[in-house]
Write an enzyme that holds these catalytic residues in place. Structure first.
Site, short mmCIF file in Angstrom:
data_model
loop_
_atom_site.label_atom_id
_atom_site.label_comp_id
_atom_site.label_asym_id
_atom_site.label_seq_id
_atom_site.Cartn_x
_atom_site.Cartn_y
_atom_site.Cartn_z
N CYS A 111 24.16 -28.12 -52.36
CA CYS A 111 23.14 -28.67 -53.26
C CYS A 111 22.55 -29.96 -52.70
O CYS A 111 21.44 -30.33 -53.09
CB CYS A 111 23.75 -28.91 -54.63
SG CYS A 111 25.17 -29.99 -54.62
N ARG A 160 14.26 -26.07 -56.24
CA ARG A 160 14.36 -27.02 -57.36
C ARG A 160 12.99 -27.24 -57.98
O ARG A 160 12.83 -27.31 -59.19
CB ARG A 160 14.94 -28.37 -56.90
CG ARG A 160 16.35 -28.34 -56.36
CD ARG A 160 17.39 -28.05 -57.42
NE ARG A 160 17.33 -28.95 -58.56
CZ ARG A 160 17.94 -30.13 -58.62
NH1 ARG A 160 18.70 -30.54 -57.63
NH2 ARG A 160 17.84 -30.90 -59.70
N HIS A 163 25.26 -29.02 -63.96
CA HIS A 163 24.01 -29.32 -63.25
C HIS A 163 23.17 -28.03 -63.32
O HIS A 163 22.99 -27.33 -62.33
CB HIS A 163 24.32 -29.72 -61.81
CG HIS A 163 23.20 -30.41 -61.10
ND1 HIS A 163 21.96 -30.63 -61.67
CD2 HIS A 163 23.10 -30.93 -59.84
CE1 HIS A 163 21.18 -31.26 -60.81
NE2 HIS A 163 21.84 -31.45 -59.70
N ASP A 188 30.06 -28.30 -52.13
CA ASP A 188 29.47 -29.52 -52.68
C ASP A 188 30.42 -30.68 -52.33
O ASP A 188 31.53 -30.46 -51.80
CB ASP A 188 29.28 -29.35 -54.20
CG ASP A 188 28.62 -30.56 -54.86
OD1 ASP A 188 27.97 -31.37 -54.15
OD2 ASP A 188 28.76 -30.72 -56.09
N GLN A 193 20.20 -27.25 -60.91
CA GLN A 193 20.64 -26.95 -59.54
C GLN A 193 21.07 -25.49 -59.42
O GLN A 193 20.65 -24.78 -58.51
CB GLN A 193 21.82 -27.87 -59.18
CG GLN A 193 22.36 -27.63 -57.79
CD GLN A 193 21.37 -28.06 -56.71
OE1 GLN A 193 20.89 -29.18 -56.73
NE2 GLN A 193 21.06 -27.18 -55.77
N ARG A 201 19.95 -37.81 -66.62
CA ARG A 201 21.06 -37.69 -65.66
C ARG A 201 22.08 -38.72 -66.11
O ARG A 201 21.80 -39.93 -66.09
CB ARG A 201 20.57 -37.97 -64.23
CG ARG A 201 21.72 -38.10 -63.24
CD ARG A 201 21.31 -38.02 -61.80
NE ARG A 201 21.05 -36.65 -61.40
CZ ARG A 201 21.08 -36.21 -60.14
NH1 ARG A 201 21.37 -37.03 -59.15
NH2 ARG A 201 20.83 -34.94 -59.87
N1 CP Z 1 21.08 -31.84 -55.65
C1 CP Z 1 20.70 -32.91 -56.36
O1 CP Z 1 20.72 -32.92 -57.59
O2 CP Z 1 20.24 -33.93 -55.58
P1 CP Z 1 19.95 -35.41 -56.10
O3 CP Z 1 21.26 -36.01 -56.50
O4 CP Z 1 19.33 -36.10 -54.91
O5 CP Z 1 19.01 -35.35 -57.26
N1 NVA Z 2 28.63 -32.85 -57.70
C1 NVA Z 2 27.69 -33.82 -57.22
C2 NVA Z 2 26.32 -33.25 -57.24
C3 NVA Z 2 25.24 -34.15 -56.75
C4 NVA Z 2 23.89 -33.53 -56.81
C5 NVA Z 2 27.77 -35.06 -58.10
O1 NVA Z 2 27.89 -34.93 -59.33
O2 NVA Z 2 27.73 -36.17 -57.55
#
Ligand code: CP
Ligand code: NVA
Length: 336
Positions: free
Chosen positions: A283, A311, A148, A243, A151, A121
């Site tokens: 999400c 997920r 992502h 989102d 997701q 990540r």
């Molecule tokens: N939706 C998602 O990726 O959640 P987190 O940021 O908690 O991993």
């Molecule tokens: N778009 C958001 C998604 C979090 C799961 C971010 O990148 O923070």
């Protein structure tokens, strides 16, 4: 293991590595329609018969470097890997970028000697691409600034469970044209489904992602409409998705975004434009009172926790397809 269990396990072997089109999951673009289909098939099987896969990844080890916070992604990867007998090592990378201390390629060539897979990540998508280029083991994107994929796959798996064939259903995405929006656009294209995306001017999806999605859609028959009016996007939609207005890494833009995005709030008045059976999606983490209201999040038509559950099943399928199918530990330049 009983002979009955053994027979069932033999009957549910994942597709051979040869039919799964990629070694890494950096982008939905890696998968194509056949890869998305393989993940959904296996995720469905794993969801219905989890005990058949209890030892499927016994002895496999996976490292997870997270430059950003996580609840769902971290825990679903950890729980999913453990449920198949594998081990995960979590590295909290939030204090500094992964490649701040040494070259990414040097990290990659260390990791490939120790473990079987890498989950990242990151802030920069190029970090995930670079790791995939240099490491000879599978690399999975657990969220970057561009995509992502885990997701979006879980989200569309949730919709397949709810609607069956997605060819005639329409997902309306309202809000920021961000990483989640990009992966939804590409997954929609692979599945031949319909998406309408409403974003404020200047906050639309990345043009390269849009052109790639349109190229895939030309083959699959998918429909993609990019709009600025949230009502036009939601009118007659079967699913309404939003989102965060401020994704991780954009916190310095919060004041400006909170002035621009309020007309894009997914609230009771907006979802009233959708069809009566429409489901509401996010999400998560959700910022209640900003991009979505409590009334929509907590509605009986909200599927946000189904998405969160998906997920787990979808990522287990991804892990098994990438790690369990005899994927060769040979790097792209041929060195073992
Ligand atoms: N939706 C998602 O990726 O959640 P987190 O940021 O908690 O991993
Ligand atoms: N778009 C958001 C998604 C979090 C799961 C971010 O990148 O923070």
């Amino acid at each position: 293991m009983s002979s009955q269990t053994l027979n069932m396990t033999q009957a549910v072997q994942p597709p051979a590595a040869a039919v799964f089109p990629c070694r890494d999951l950096v982008s939905i673009r890696d998968l194509g329609p056949s890869g998305v289909e393989a993940i959904f098939q296996l995720a469905g099987l794993m969801k219905s018969r989890p005990s058949d896969f209890r030892g499927a990844l016994a002895g496999k080890q996976m490292v997870m470097f997270f430059e950003k916070a996580s609840l769902r992604t971290r825990l679903t990867f950890e729980a999913g890997m453990a449920s198949m007998g594998g081990t995960t090592f979590f590295v909290d990378q939030t204090a500094g970028r992964l490649d701040a201390r040494e070259k990414l390629s040097d990290i990659a060539h260390n990791l490939e000697r120790w473990v079987d897979a890498i989950v990242l990540r990151t802030y920069s998508h190029t970090t995930v691409e670079g790791m995939a280029e240099h490491a000879c083991i599978p690399v999975i994107n657990a969220l970057s600034d561009l995509e992502h994929p885990c997701q979006a796959l879980a989200d569309y798996f949730t919709l397949v469970e709810r609607f069956g064939d997605l060819k005639n259903m329409c997902l309306a995405y309202v809000g920021d044209g961000n990483n989640v929006a990009h992966s939804l656009l590409l997954t929609n294209a692979s599945l031949g489904s319909r998406i309408r995306m409403a974003t404020p001017p200047g906050y639309g999806p990345d043009p390269k992602i849009v052109s790639d999605a349109r190229e895939i859609a030309a083959q699959s028959g998918a429909s993609i409409e990019l709009l600025t009016d949230p009502r036009e996007a939601v009118c007659g939609a079967d699913a309404v998705y939003t989102d965060a207005w401020v994704s991780m890494g954009h916190e310095h833009e919060t004041a400006e975004r909170e002035k621009i995005f309020p007309p894009y709030q997914v609230n009771e008045a907006l979802v009233a434009e959708a069809v009566p059976h429409a489901v509401f999606m996010h999400c998560m983490p959700a910022h209640r009172g900003l991009e979505i209201t409590d009334g929509v999040m907590d509605s009986i038509r909200s599927v946000v926790f189904d998405q969160a559950e998906s997920r787990l099943h979808v990522q287990k399928a991804i892990l098994l397809l990438l790690l369990g199918g005899g994927v060769s530990r040979v790097s792209r330049n041929g060195h073992v």
